[in-house]
Design an enzyme around this catalytic site. Structure first.
Site, PDB file in Angstrom:
ATOM      1  N   ASN A 188      47.308  -5.747  -1.223  1.00 28.76           N
ATOM      2  CA  ASN A 188      47.240  -4.317  -0.914  1.00 28.76           C
ATOM      3  C   ASN A 188      48.668  -3.777  -0.720  1.00 28.76           C
ATOM      4  O   ASN A 188      49.345  -4.121   0.255  1.00 28.76           O
ATOM      5  CB  ASN A 188      46.395  -4.125   0.346  1.00 28.76           C
ATOM      6  CG  ASN A 188      46.189  -2.674   0.713  1.00 28.76           C
ATOM      7  OD1 ASN A 188      47.108  -1.877   0.619  1.00 28.76           O
ATOM      8  ND2 ASN A 188      44.999  -2.329   1.155  1.00 28.76           N
ATOM      9  N   LYS A 201      49.447  -1.960   2.672  1.00 26.79           N
ATOM     10  CA  LYS A 201      49.671  -2.905   3.776  1.00 26.79           C
ATOM     11  C   LYS A 201      51.041  -3.553   3.635  1.00 26.79           C
ATOM     12  O   LYS A 201      51.786  -3.685   4.596  1.00 26.79           O
ATOM     13  CB  LYS A 201      48.639  -4.039   3.699  1.00 26.79           C
ATOM     14  CG  LYS A 201      47.300  -3.778   4.286  1.00 26.79           C
ATOM     15  CD  LYS A 201      46.583  -5.122   4.245  1.00 26.79           C
ATOM     16  CE  LYS A 201      45.154  -5.084   4.585  1.00 26.79           C
ATOM     17  NZ  LYS A 201      44.544  -6.428   4.468  1.00 26.79           N
ATOM     18  N   ASP A 236      43.844  -9.426   7.815  1.00 24.86           N
ATOM     19  CA  ASP A 236      42.526  -8.882   7.495  1.00 24.86           C
ATOM     20  C   ASP A 236      42.257  -7.782   8.510  1.00 24.86           C
ATOM     21  O   ASP A 236      42.451  -7.963   9.711  1.00 24.86           O
ATOM     22  CB  ASP A 236      41.423  -9.936   7.530  1.00 24.86           C
ATOM     23  CG  ASP A 236      40.198  -9.432   6.770  1.00 24.86           C
ATOM     24  OD1 ASP A 236      40.313  -9.202   5.550  1.00 24.86           O
ATOM     25  OD2 ASP A 236      39.133  -9.222   7.378  1.00 24.86           O
ATOM     26  N   SER A 237      41.864  -6.650   8.011  1.00 22.83           N
ATOM     27  CA  SER A 237      41.761  -5.503   8.901  1.00 22.83           C
ATOM     28  C   SER A 237      40.643  -4.583   8.472  1.00 22.83           C
ATOM     29  O   SER A 237      40.100  -4.714   7.370  1.00 22.83           O
ATOM     30  CB  SER A 237      43.092  -4.757   8.910  1.00 22.83           C
ATOM     31  OG  SER A 237      43.543  -4.565   7.582  1.00 22.83           O
ATOM     32  N   ASP A 262      42.858   6.349   6.966  1.00 18.67           N
ATOM     33  CA  ASP A 262      43.853   7.119   7.730  1.00 18.67           C
ATOM     34  C   ASP A 262      43.541   8.620   7.810  1.00 18.67           C
ATOM     35  O   ASP A 262      43.741   9.230   8.869  1.00 18.67           O
ATOM     36  CB  ASP A 262      45.266   6.910   7.155  1.00 18.67           C
ATOM     37  CG  ASP A 262      45.849   5.564   7.559  1.00 18.67           C
ATOM     38  OD1 ASP A 262      45.283   4.921   8.457  1.00 18.67           O
ATOM     39  OD2 ASP A 262      46.867   5.156   6.967  1.00 18.67           O
ATOM     40  N   LYS A 288      52.617   6.136  13.139  1.00 17.48           N
ATOM     41  CA  LYS A 288      51.462   5.231  12.991  1.00 17.48           C
ATOM     42  C   LYS A 288      51.844   3.800  13.389  1.00 17.48           C
ATOM     43  O   LYS A 288      51.133   3.160  14.152  1.00 17.48           O
ATOM     44  CB  LYS A 288      50.945   5.262  11.535  1.00 17.48           C
ATOM     45  CG  LYS A 288      49.788   4.288  11.316  1.00 17.48           C
ATOM     46  CD  LYS A 288      49.293   4.208   9.881  1.00 17.48           C
ATOM     47  CE  LYS A 288      48.257   3.080   9.748  1.00 17.48           C
ATOM     48  NZ  LYS A 288      47.812   2.846   8.374  1.00 17.48           N
ATOM     49  N   HIS A 316      46.984  -0.746  14.940  1.00 19.43           N
ATOM     50  CA  HIS A 316      46.477  -2.123  14.983  1.00 19.43           C
ATOM     51  C   HIS A 316      47.449  -3.073  14.283  1.00 19.43           C
ATOM     52  O   HIS A 316      47.775  -4.128  14.780  1.00 19.43           O
ATOM     53  CB  HIS A 316      45.104  -2.153  14.310  1.00 19.43           C
ATOM     54  CG  HIS A 316      45.067  -1.446  12.983  1.00 19.43           C
ATOM     55  ND1 HIS A 316      45.536  -0.168  12.814  1.00 19.43           N
ATOM     56  CD2 HIS A 316      44.679  -1.847  11.746  1.00 19.43           C
ATOM     57  CE1 HIS A 316      45.423   0.183  11.547  1.00 19.43           C
ATOM     58  NE2 HIS A 316      44.893  -0.821  10.881  1.00 19.43           N
ATOM     59  N   ARG A 317      47.954  -2.657  13.095  1.00 21.68           N
ATOM     60  CA  ARG A 317      48.855  -3.522  12.323  1.00 21.68           C
ATOM     61  C   ARG A 317      50.208  -3.648  13.010  1.00 21.68           C
ATOM     62  O   ARG A 317      50.796  -4.711  13.063  1.00 21.68           O
ATOM     63  CB  ARG A 317      49.007  -2.968  10.896  1.00 21.68           C
ATOM     64  CG  ARG A 317      49.811  -3.875   9.969  1.00 21.68           C
ATOM     65  CD  ARG A 317      49.587  -3.555   8.497  1.00 21.68           C
ATOM     66  NE  ARG A 317      48.186  -3.750   8.148  1.00 21.68           N
ATOM     67  CZ  ARG A 317      47.306  -2.750   7.993  1.00 21.68           C
ATOM     68  NH1 ARG A 317      47.686  -1.493   8.087  1.00 21.68           N
ATOM     69  NH2 ARG A 317      46.047  -3.006   7.723  1.00 21.68           N
TER      70      ARG A 317
HETATM   71  P1  ITT Z   1      44.157  -7.875   1.006  1.00 19.92           P
HETATM   72  O1  ITT Z   1      42.884  -8.599   1.310  1.00 19.92           O
HETATM   73  O2  ITT Z   1      44.793  -8.311  -0.277  1.00 19.92           O
HETATM   74  O3  ITT Z   1      45.140  -7.895   2.159  1.00 19.92           O
HETATM   75  P2  ITT Z   1      42.483  -5.504   1.180  1.00 19.92           P
HETATM   76  O4  ITT Z   1      42.719  -4.046   0.976  1.00 19.92           O
HETATM   77  O5  ITT Z   1      41.288  -6.126   0.469  1.00 19.92           O
HETATM   78  O6  ITT Z   1      43.822  -6.293   0.782  1.00 19.92           O
HETATM   79  P3  ITT Z   1      41.170  -6.032   3.705  1.00 19.92           P
HETATM   80  O7  ITT Z   1      40.157  -6.909   3.094  1.00 19.92           O
HETATM   81  O8  ITT Z   1      41.795  -6.468   4.998  1.00 19.92           O
HETATM   82  O9  ITT Z   1      42.397  -5.780   2.708  1.00 19.92           O
HETATM   83  O10 ITT Z   1      40.526  -4.583   3.873  1.00 19.92           O
HETATM   84  C1  ITT Z   1      41.172  -3.645   4.618  1.00 19.92           C
HETATM   85  C2  ITT Z   1      40.484  -2.296   4.429  1.00 19.92           C
HETATM   86  O11 ITT Z   1      40.343  -1.711   5.729  1.00 19.92           O
HETATM   87  C3  ITT Z   1      41.378  -1.367   3.623  1.00 19.92           C
HETATM   88  O12 ITT Z   1      41.052  -1.390   2.260  1.00 19.92           O
HETATM   89  C4  ITT Z   1      41.120  -0.030   4.289  1.00 19.92           C
HETATM   90  O13 ITT Z   1      39.968   0.544   3.739  1.00 19.92           O
HETATM   91  C5  ITT Z   1      40.848  -0.410   5.751  1.00 19.92           C
HETATM   92  N1  ITT Z   1      42.087  -0.391   6.548  1.00 19.92           N
HETATM   93  C6  ITT Z   1      42.747  -1.472   7.090  1.00 19.92           C
HETATM   94  N2  ITT Z   1      43.858  -1.089   7.723  1.00 19.92           N
HETATM   95  C7  ITT Z   1      43.934   0.247   7.572  1.00 19.92           C
HETATM   96  C8  ITT Z   1      44.875   1.208   7.989  1.00 19.92           C
HETATM   97  O14 ITT Z   1      45.983   0.892   8.640  1.00 19.92           O
HETATM   98  N3  ITT Z   1      44.627   2.480   7.663  1.00 19.92           N
HETATM   99  C9  ITT Z   1      43.534   2.843   6.982  1.00 19.92           C
HETATM  100  N4  ITT Z   1      42.597   1.990   6.535  1.00 19.92           N
HETATM  101  C10 ITT Z   1      42.794   0.694   6.831  1.00 19.92           C
END
Ligand code: ITT
Length: 207
Positions: free
Chosen positions: A18, A21, A78-79, A164, A184, A189-190
Site C-alpha cells: 500500500n 501506508k 495490518d490496520s 480518512d 494525522k 494509530h499508525r
Molecule cells: P498491505 O496489506 O500491503 O499493507 P492493505 O491496504 O491491504 O496493504 P490492510 O490489509 O492493513 O492493508 O488494510 C488496511 C485498510 O484499512 C486500508 O485499505 C484502508 O481501507 C484502512 N486503513 C488503514 N489505515 C488507514 C488510515 O490511516 N487511514 C484510512 N484508512 C486506513
C-alpha cells in the site's frame, strides 16, 4: 550490504504493498538513520494471503513472509477501522468492505450508508494498527496503536487515503483527510504504533 539487515548501514524493509501506508511510514522514519527499503526493491516477491481473524495475526503473517523472502529486518502493518455500531466491522476486512475489487470511495459510501442518519454520539469508531517487526521469519516485536473518533455524515477532505475522509479523530471537528499528514501522524494509530516500533528498530541495530 548483506541481505540480512546486519550490514554497516542498518536497513529495514517496509512490508506493505500500500503506497499510502508506505509514504506515511517513510515520513515517520525520516532522520532515524535507518535506510528504508520498499517492496519495489523485491519485484519478484508475491503478496501473502491475508486470511487472519485479527490485525495481529495478519501483521505477523505479512512480517514473517516478507522478512523470510527479503532476508532483511521487516516491518509489516495490518490496520483498519472498527465501528461500534457495526460491532467492530469492517475490522480486518477494511480494505475490501464493499467487496472485491473495490475502491476507497466504494468502502466509504457503504459505511456512510450503513450508519445513515445515526446521531453523532452513536457514530464512535477507532482506527487500529498492529505492526510486526520480524527478522528472517522470527518475531522481534509486535506493537499496537489506536486512534478513537467518530464517523462523519459525509466525505470531507482530500488528503490521506482509505477511510480518512469519513473519520473525525476525538477532540477534532475535521476529518483525517482535512487535517493533513503532519497532524494525522501525530495522533494516528499508525503514528503511535510506529513511534513504539522505532524504539524496537533502533534497539535491534544497537545489539
Ligand atoms: P498491505 O496489506 O500491503 O499493507 P492493505 O491496504 O491491504 O496493504 P490492510 O490489509 O492493513 O492493508 O488494510 C488496511 C485498510 O484499512 C486500508 O485499505 C484502508 O481501507 C484502512 N486503513 C488503514 N489505515 C488507514 C488510515 O490511516 N487511514 C484510512 N484508512 C486506513
Amino acid at each position: 550490504m548483506r541481505r540480512d539487515g546486519s550490514a554497516a548501514e542498518p536497513s529495514l524493509v517496509l512490508g506493505t504493498k500500500n503506497e499510502h501506508k508506505r509514504r506515511e511510514l517513510e515520513r515517520l522514519l525520516k532522520g532515524s538513520g535507518v535506510k528504508v527499503l520498499s517492496l519495489k526493491s523485491f519485484p519478484e516477491c508475491p503478496e501473502p494471503k491475508e486470511n487472519g481473524k485479527t490485525f495481529e495475526a495478519n501483521a505477523r503473517k505479512k512480517a514473517t513472509y516478507y522478512s523470510r523472502h527479503t532476508r532483511f529486518l521487516t516491518l509489516a502493518d495490518d490496520s483498519g477501522l472498527s465501528v461500534s455500531y457495526l460491532k467492530g466491522k469492517p475490522g480486518v476486512l477494511s480494505a475490501r468492505f464493499a467487496g472485491e475489487p473495490c475502491s476507497y470511495a466504494d468502502n466509504n459510501r457503504k459505511l456512510l450508508g450503513l450508519l445513515g442518519s445515526l446521531p453523532s454520539a452513536r457514530r464512535q469508531a477507532k482506527f487500529v494498527c498492529v505492526m510486526a517487526l520480524y527478522d528472517r521469519g522470527l518475531p522481534v516485536k509486535v506493537l499496537r496503536g489506536e486512534c478513537t473518533g467518530r464517523i462523519s455524515f459525509s466525505e470531507k477532505g482530500r488528503n490521506g487515503f482509505g477511510y480518512d475522509p469519513v473519520f473525525i479523530p476525538k477532540g477534532f471537528k475535521k476529518t483525517f483527510a482535512e487535517i493533513g499528514p503532519a497532524a494525522k501522524n501525530k495522533i494516528s494509530h499508525r503514528g503511535k504504533a510506529l513511534r513504539l516500533a522505532k524504539k524496537a528498530i533502533l534497539a535491534y541495530f544497537k545489539n
